[in-house]
Design a protein around this motif. Structure first.
Motif, PDB file in Angstrom:
ATOM      1  N   MET A   1      43.578  41.219 -42.506  1.00 30.54           N
ATOM      2  CA  MET A   1      42.643  40.306 -43.244  1.00 30.54           C
ATOM      3  C   MET A   1      43.578  39.140 -43.703  1.00 30.54           C
ATOM      4  O   MET A   1      44.589  39.615 -44.711  1.00 30.54           O
ATOM      5  N   TRP A   2      43.235  38.105 -43.694  1.00 28.00           N
ATOM      6  CA  TRP A   2      43.666  36.905 -44.269  1.00 28.00           C
ATOM      7  C   TRP A   2      42.895  35.934 -44.939  1.00 28.00           C
ATOM      8  O   TRP A   2      41.651  35.850 -44.575  1.00 28.00           O
ATOM      9  N   THR A   3      43.242  35.405 -45.970  1.00 21.84           N
ATOM     10  CA  THR A   3      42.260  34.491 -46.720  1.00 21.84           C
ATOM     11  C   THR A   3      42.920  32.964 -46.697  1.00 21.84           C
ATOM     12  O   THR A   3      44.246  32.980 -47.277  1.00 21.84           O
ATOM     13  N   LEU A   4      42.381  32.046 -46.263  1.00 19.26           N
ATOM     14  CA  LEU A   4      43.069  30.726 -46.141  1.00 19.26           C
ATOM     15  C   LEU A   4      42.032  29.699 -47.010  1.00 19.26           C
ATOM     16  O   LEU A   4      40.805  29.719 -47.198  1.00 19.26           O
ATOM     17  N   HIS A   5      42.730  29.031 -48.011  1.00 17.38           N
ATOM     18  CA  HIS A   5      42.054  27.787 -48.618  1.00 17.38           C
ATOM     19  C   HIS A   5      41.953  26.566 -47.770  1.00 17.38           C
ATOM     20  O   HIS A   5      43.184  25.989 -47.298  1.00 17.38           O
ATOM     21  N   LEU A   6      40.743  26.182 -47.325  1.00 18.80           N
ATOM     22  CA  LEU A   6      40.700  24.870 -46.445  1.00 18.80           C
ATOM     23  C   LEU A   6      40.335  23.646 -47.426  1.00 18.80           C
ATOM     24  O   LEU A   6      39.344  23.867 -48.034  1.00 18.80           O
ATOM     25  N   GLU A   7      41.300  22.960 -47.589  1.00 13.26           N
ATOM     26  CA  GLU A   7      41.002  21.631 -48.548  1.00 13.26           C
ATOM     27  C   GLU A   7      40.175  20.642 -48.114  1.00 13.26           C
ATOM     28  O   GLU A   7      39.595  20.051 -48.705  1.00 13.26           O
ATOM     29  N   SER A   8      40.044  20.739 -46.762  1.00 11.58           N
ATOM     30  CA  SER A   8      39.256  19.521 -46.011  1.00 11.58           C
ATOM     31  C   SER A   8      38.825  19.963 -44.729  1.00 11.58           C
ATOM     32  O   SER A   8      39.173  20.959 -43.988  1.00 11.58           O
ATOM     33  N   LEU A   9      37.839  19.003 -44.149  1.00 13.01           N
ATOM     34  CA  LEU A   9      37.330  19.236 -42.778  1.00 13.01           C
ATOM     35  C   LEU A   9      38.363  19.147 -41.784  1.00 13.01           C
ATOM     36  O   LEU A   9      38.419  20.018 -40.991  1.00 13.01           O
ATOM     37  N   GLU A  10      39.505  18.545 -42.268  1.00  8.91           N
ATOM     38  CA  GLU A  10      40.770  18.449 -41.146  1.00  8.91           C
ATOM     39  C   GLU A  10      41.357  19.861 -41.129  1.00  8.91           C
ATOM     40  O   GLU A  10      42.006  20.281 -40.040  1.00  8.91           O
ATOM     41  N   ASP A  11      41.414  20.471 -42.268  1.00  7.07           N
ATOM     42  CA  ASP A  11      42.068  21.672 -42.455  1.00  7.07           C
ATOM     43  C   ASP A  11      41.404  22.757 -41.598  1.00  7.07           C
ATOM     44  O   ASP A  11      41.641  23.528 -40.782  1.00  7.07           O
ATOM     45  N   THR A  12      40.003  22.721 -41.668  1.00 11.55           N
ATOM     46  CA  THR A  12      39.134  23.493 -40.793  1.00 11.55           C
ATOM     47  C   THR A  12      39.223  23.221 -39.327  1.00 11.55           C
ATOM     48  O   THR A  12      39.445  24.100 -38.568  1.00 11.55           O
ATOM     49  N   HIS A  13      39.303  21.965 -38.932  1.00 14.64           N
ATOM     50  CA  HIS A  13      39.690  21.563 -37.505  1.00 14.64           C
ATOM     51  C   HIS A  13      40.983  21.907 -37.148  1.00 14.64           C
ATOM     52  O   HIS A  13      41.091  22.770 -36.055  1.00 14.64           O
ATOM     53  N   ALA A  14      41.987  22.176 -38.009  1.00 16.39           N
ATOM     54  CA  ALA A  14      43.443  22.612 -37.823  1.00 16.39           C
ATOM     55  C   ALA A  14      43.287  24.173 -37.331  1.00 16.39           C
ATOM     56  O   ALA A  14      44.067  24.448 -36.441  1.00 16.39           O
ATOM     57  N   LEU A  15      42.654  24.665 -38.263  1.00 15.07           N
ATOM     58  CA  LEU A  15      42.795  25.988 -38.170  1.00 15.07           C
ATOM     59  C   LEU A  15      41.986  26.562 -36.772  1.00 15.07           C
ATOM     60  O   LEU A  15      42.407  27.596 -36.120  1.00 15.07           O
ATOM     61  N   ALA A  16      40.781  25.975 -36.631  1.00 15.12           N
ATOM     62  CA  ALA A  16      40.279  26.189 -35.363  1.00 15.12           C
ATOM     63  C   ALA A  16      41.152  25.909 -34.199  1.00 15.12           C
ATOM     64  O   ALA A  16      40.880  26.636 -33.102  1.00 15.12           O
ATOM     65  N   ALA A  17      41.882  24.846 -34.097  1.00 13.56           N
ATOM     66  CA  ALA A  17      42.593  24.443 -33.055  1.00 13.56           C
ATOM     67  C   ALA A  17      43.716  25.396 -33.005  1.00 13.56           C
ATOM     68  O   ALA A  17      44.087  25.788 -31.891  1.00 13.56           O
ATOM     69  N   ASP A  18      44.278  26.214 -33.878  1.00  7.80           N
ATOM     70  CA  ASP A  18      45.380  27.145 -33.816  1.00  7.80           C
ATOM     71  C   ASP A  18      44.809  28.219 -33.170  1.00  7.80           C
ATOM     72  O   ASP A  18      45.372  28.782 -32.276  1.00  7.80           O
ATOM     73  N   LEU A  19      43.430  28.753 -33.457  1.00 12.09           N
ATOM     74  CA  LEU A  19      42.955  29.780 -32.738  1.00 12.09           C
ATOM     75  C   LEU A  19      42.569  29.508 -31.158  1.00 12.09           C
ATOM     76  O   LEU A  19      42.623  30.154 -30.321  1.00 12.09           O
ATOM     77  N   ALA A  20      42.021  28.209 -31.003  1.00 10.72           N
ATOM     78  CA  ALA A  20      42.077  27.673 -29.559  1.00 10.72           C
ATOM     79  C   ALA A  20      43.244  27.918 -28.660  1.00 10.72           C
ATOM     80  O   ALA A  20      43.011  28.233 -27.669  1.00 10.72           O
TER      81      ALA A  20
END
Ligand SMILES: Nc1ncnc2c1ncn2[C@@H]1O[C@H](COP(=O)(O)OP(=O)(O)OP(=O)(O)O)[C@@H](O)[C@H]1O
Ligand SMILES: [Mg+2]
Lengths: 330, 152
Positions: free
Chosen positions: B1-20
Motif C-alpha cells: 500500500m502506497w500513499t502519494l500526495h498529488l499537488e496538481s493535475l499534472e502530478d495525477t497525469h504523471a502517476l497515471a503515465a507511470d502506471l501506463a
C-alpha cells in the motif's frame, strides 16, 4: 403529397426504441418512442447489455405502431433510415439489423444516419425551418457540442466537452445535493426557486469552443463539504454557471461567424431557464430555433428527416455498412 | 500500500503515465473516490501515455467505452449509475479483461473483482488541486510498483 414520398426511420442508439414515418418535406406522420427509462431506473442506469435485449423485445411492435399510426402500408414506404452511430454498439446493432431485414424483405433502399445529425434536423420537423448558415448547440445526456453548419448537411465541429456532459454534471450534482438520481430535471426546477449566491467557476468560458464541466462539479462538492448550504441557492448557482458557459460559447460563435440562426437541440433544449435566457440574450443578434419538446430528446422522426436529406444527396448507403459506436459528425 | 500526495493535475497525469508504462494485456485497474476526485482525469493521463489518440471523456452516461488506438486496447468502465451489483454483473466486464487493459471508475459499486488487480483510491486534498492517492496492489502488480516505494 404522393404516398411514395415517405421514409420509415428507426433509432436504437441508447435506451429508447423509436420508429417514425416522415415525409420528404419533414412532416411527421408518426413518431413512436418506447422508453426504457422505468426499467433502467430500477437498475439505476442504462446497462448496455440489458438495453440491447430490451430493444430486441420492443423493436417490431414499435415499427408496427409507427406504420399503423401513420396509416401507411409497407408498400408506400420509399426508403428506410436507421441510426448507425454514435451510440452503444449492441443497441445500434438491433436497429441496423432490423432495418436491413426490412429493406431486404420490402426491396427498399436503406440509409445509414448519424445520430448527431439527426438531432440537428430535430428543429426542422413539421414545417419549422432553420436558415443557414447556422450554429448548433447540441446538449443531451451523452453529448455536448457546438457545431457550425455553413449550409445544410455540411458541418464543422467547433468544440465539445473535454470531460462530463452538462446532463451528467446536473445528475451528479443533484445526487450530491440529496435530490436522488437521475435528478437533473429536479435540480433545474429547484434552481428556479433559489438565487445565484455561491461563487462557482465558469470553466473554460474564455478559452475556445470546448466545454469542461468536471471542475464545476468538483467545486460544488467542495462547497457542500464545507457545510451549511442552502440547497435551492446552490442549485441556482450551479445552473447559472452551466448556462453562462453554454450561452457564452454559443454567443461567441454567433459573434465570430454571424450565422442566420442559432439552434439549440438535445434534451437540454427543454430547460425553461435556457429557453428564456436564449431569447433575451441572443434573440436580438440572430434567429433562435428550438425543436418542439417532443423532438428534443431521442426520437426517430429526426432520424427520418436526416435520412431523407442523406438519401436525396447521395442515395442509399453501401450494402455492407455496420454500426459505429464513435461515429463522428461531418 | 502506497500513499502519494498529488499537488496538481499534472502530478495525477504523471502517476497515471507511470502506471501506463508498466501496464500489460489482462491488467485490471480499479479506481475509487467520490465525485470530482480525479478518476476520469487519471484515465485521461493513462490513455495519453498508452498512445490513445481519441480524447477520453467521462463514460458515466454510456457506462463503457473502448479505445483501440493505443499500445494496448483500453476498456474504460464507469459504474456510477449502477447501484445494484446484479446490474453490474450484467455488464460482463470479465469478457473484456483479457483483451487489453481495463480501468473501472466507481469499482467499489460492485461486489468486488477477483485479483490480480491494482486499486487506486483518490481523495480531495486541502487545496483545490491537491489529491491524495492510495494504491493497493495484488499479484504481479506488487513487483511492478516497487519503484513507488522510493517515490513515496
Ligand atoms: N491533482 C488533481 N488530480 C485530478 N484532478 C484534478 C486535480 N486537480 C484538479 N483536478 C480537477 O478535478 C476534476 C476531477 O474531475 P473528474 O471528472 O476527473 O473526477 P472523477 O473522479 O472522475 O468524478 P466522477 O465521480 O464524477 O466520475 C477535474 O476538473 C480536474 O481538472
Ligand atoms: Mg469520472
Amino acid at each position: 403529397m404522393g404516398a411514395s414520398h415517405l421514409i420509415l426511420a428507426i433509432e436504437t442508439s441508447c435506451d429508447e426504441t423509436a420508429a417514425a414515418v416522415v415525409s420528404d418535406d419533414y412532416r411527421v406522420l408518426s413518431s413512436v418512442v418506447a422508453s426504457q427509462a422505468s426499467l433502467h431506473a430500477q437498475w439505476g442506469g442504462v446497462v448496455p447489455e440489458v438495453a440491447s435485449r430490451e430493444h430486441v423485445t420492443a423493436i417490431t411492435a414499435t415499427v408496427a405502431a409507427a406504420l399503423s399510426e401513420a396509416a401507411v402500408l409497407p408498400g408506400s414506404v420509399k426508403a428506410i433510415a436507421v441510426t448507425a452511430g454514435p451510440g452503444l454498439p449492441g443497441c445500434l446493432a438491433v436497429g441496423v439489423a432490423t432495418a436491413k431485414a426490412l429493406a431486404l424483405a420490402w426491396h427498399r433502399p436503406l440509409v445509414a444516419v448519424n445520430h448527431l445529425e439527426g438531432h440537428l434536423f430535430s428543429a426542422e420537423l413539421d414545417g419549422a425551418d432553420v436558415t443557414y448558415p447556422a450554429v448548433f448547440l447540441l446538449v443531451s445526456g451523452g453529448h455536448c457540442m457546438l457545431v457550425h453548419a455553413p449550409q445544410r448537411g455540411t458541418y464543422e465541429v467547433l468544440g465539445a466537452t473535454r470531460d462530463d456532459s452538462v446532463g451528467e454534471a446536473y445528475d451528479k450534482v443533484a445526487r450530491e445535493l440529496g435530490l436522488g438520481y437521475p435528478g437533473g430535471p429536479i435540480l433545474d426546477r429547484l434552481a428556479g426557486t433559489g438565487t445565484d449566491t455561491y461563487a462557482l467557476p465558469r470553466p473554460m468560458l474564455g478559452a475556445g469552443y470546448d466545454f469542461s464541466f468536471s471542475g464545476l462539479k468538483t467545486a460544488v462538492r467542495r462547497t457542500i463539504e464545507r457545510g451549511d448550504v442552502d440547497v435551492p441557492d446552490l442549485a441556482a448557482s450551479f445552473a447559472a454557471a452551466c448556462m453562462d458557459v453554454l450561452l457564452g460559447k454559443l454567443k461567441r460563435a454567433v459573434e465570430d461567424l454571424s450565422p442566420h440562426s442559432a439552434v439549440v437541440v438535445g434534451g437540454v433544449a427543454a430547460s425553461p431557464i435556457l429557453r428564456e435566457r436564449l431569447r433575451t440574450e441572443l434573440g436580438h443578434r440572430t434567429q433562435i430555433r428550438l425543436p418542439d419538446l417532443r423532438y428534443a430528446t431521442d426520437n426517430a422522426a429526426m432520424i427520418g428527416a436526416a435520412g431523407w436529406w442523406r438519401f436525396e444527396q447521395s442515395g442509399p448507403s453501401p450494402e455492407g455498412f455496420g454500426v459505429r459506436a464513435h461515429l463522428p459528425l461531418g | 500500500m502506497w500513499t502519494l500526495h498529488l499537488e496538481s493535475l499534472e502530478d495525477t497525469h504523471a502517476l497515471a503515465a507511470d502506471l501506463a508504462r508498466v501496464a500489460r494485456r489482462g491488467d485490471l485497474m480499479l479506481l475509487n473516490g467520490g465525485i470530482g476526485s480525479g478518476k476520469t482525469a487519471f484515465v485521461q493521463g493513462f490513455a495519453a501515455a498508452l498512445g490513445v489518440r481519441e480524447h477520453v471523456t467521462s463514460p458515466s452516461f454510456v457506462v463503457h467505452t473502448m479505445y483501440e488506438s493505443g499500445r494496448l486496447p483500453m476498456s474504460h468502465f464507469d459504474l456510477y449509475r449502477l447501484e445494484d451489483p446484479s446490474s453490474i454483473a450484467q455488464l460482463g466486464i470479465e469478457e473484456y479483461v483479457d483483451d487489453g487493459v481495463t480501468l473501472i471508475e466507481w469499482a467499489e459499486r460492485s461486489g468486488g473483482f477477483a485479483p490480480p488487480h491494482v486499486t487506486i483510491s483518490l481523495d480531495l486534498g486541502a487545496g483545490d488541486d491537491e489529491r491524495i492517492a492510495t494504491i493497493a496492489a495484488t499479484g504481479t502488480w506488487c513487483e511492478r510498483l516497487d519503484w513507488l516505494g522510493e517515490a513515496s
